[in-house]
Scaffold this active site. Sequence first.
Site, PDB file in Angstrom:
ATOM      1  N   HIS A 106     -37.445 -34.268  -9.069  1.00  0.00           N
ATOM      2  CA  HIS A 106     -36.004 -34.556  -9.047  1.00  0.00           C
ATOM      3  C   HIS A 106     -35.581 -35.638 -10.031  1.00  0.00           C
ATOM      4  O   HIS A 106     -34.453 -35.628 -10.499  1.00  0.00           O
ATOM      5  CB  HIS A 106     -35.579 -34.997  -7.641  1.00  0.00           C
ATOM      6  CG  HIS A 106     -35.608 -33.890  -6.631  1.00  0.00           C
ATOM      7  ND1 HIS A 106     -34.964 -33.966  -5.410  1.00  0.00           N
ATOM      8  CD2 HIS A 106     -36.202 -32.673  -6.656  1.00  0.00           C
ATOM      9  CE1 HIS A 106     -35.169 -32.842  -4.728  1.00  0.00           C
ATOM     10  NE2 HIS A 106     -35.924 -32.047  -5.459  1.00  0.00           N
ATOM     11  N   HIS A 141     -30.862 -31.331 -11.376  1.00  0.00           N
ATOM     12  CA  HIS A 141     -31.485 -32.656 -11.453  1.00  0.00           C
ATOM     13  C   HIS A 141     -31.380 -33.224 -12.863  1.00  0.00           C
ATOM     14  O   HIS A 141     -31.259 -34.437 -13.035  1.00  0.00           O
ATOM     15  CB  HIS A 141     -32.946 -32.580 -11.014  1.00  0.00           C
ATOM     16  CG  HIS A 141     -33.101 -32.070  -9.616  1.00  0.00           C
ATOM     17  ND1 HIS A 141     -32.586 -32.732  -8.532  1.00  0.00           N
ATOM     18  CD2 HIS A 141     -33.681 -30.931  -9.135  1.00  0.00           C
ATOM     19  CE1 HIS A 141     -32.854 -32.055  -7.434  1.00  0.00           C
ATOM     20  NE2 HIS A 141     -33.513 -30.951  -7.765  1.00  0.00           N
TER      21      HIS A 141
END
Length: 151
Positions: A106, A141
Amino acid sequence: MHSPFDLRKPIAIGSDHAGYEYKEDLISFLEGKGLAFKDFGTHSKDSVDYPDFAHPVASAVESGEYAFGILLCGTANGVAITANKHQGIRAALCWGEEIAKVVRQHNDANIICIPARFVREGDAEKMVALFMTTEFEGGRHAARVNKIACA
Ligand code: RB5
């Protein structure tokens, strides 16, 4: 070993006195895997100041000459706060295997920060192994990571 990092480059590793023993253990772990690294210190358990080691590791990773970074101190907060002052650094405080994966997936983290006083030594090795083999997922992300740096 497949890695999203360019492991032809050395790994930058550093700690203060609180992280020294775990750093030495991780260096043996990297050597066992045949991975190149540079040890930025500290080199004993004598009391030192964590920024003196976190800044050089962060500068090394930011330069592009190193694959990624590993930093350790007692809580990992000191080294993480210091390393994250560098624009090109995403230093992530990790205390377990799942976190070590997610900060790659992420956050595209490029330095793993390990709190030596709060994790087991074997867990530090497992976290580094997961960190160095987990891909950034990109997509939504990437949009978020691209908003991190200050103008
Ligand atoms: C050293 O005692 C300790 O303060 C340091 O390792 C770190 O935890 C600071 O964030």
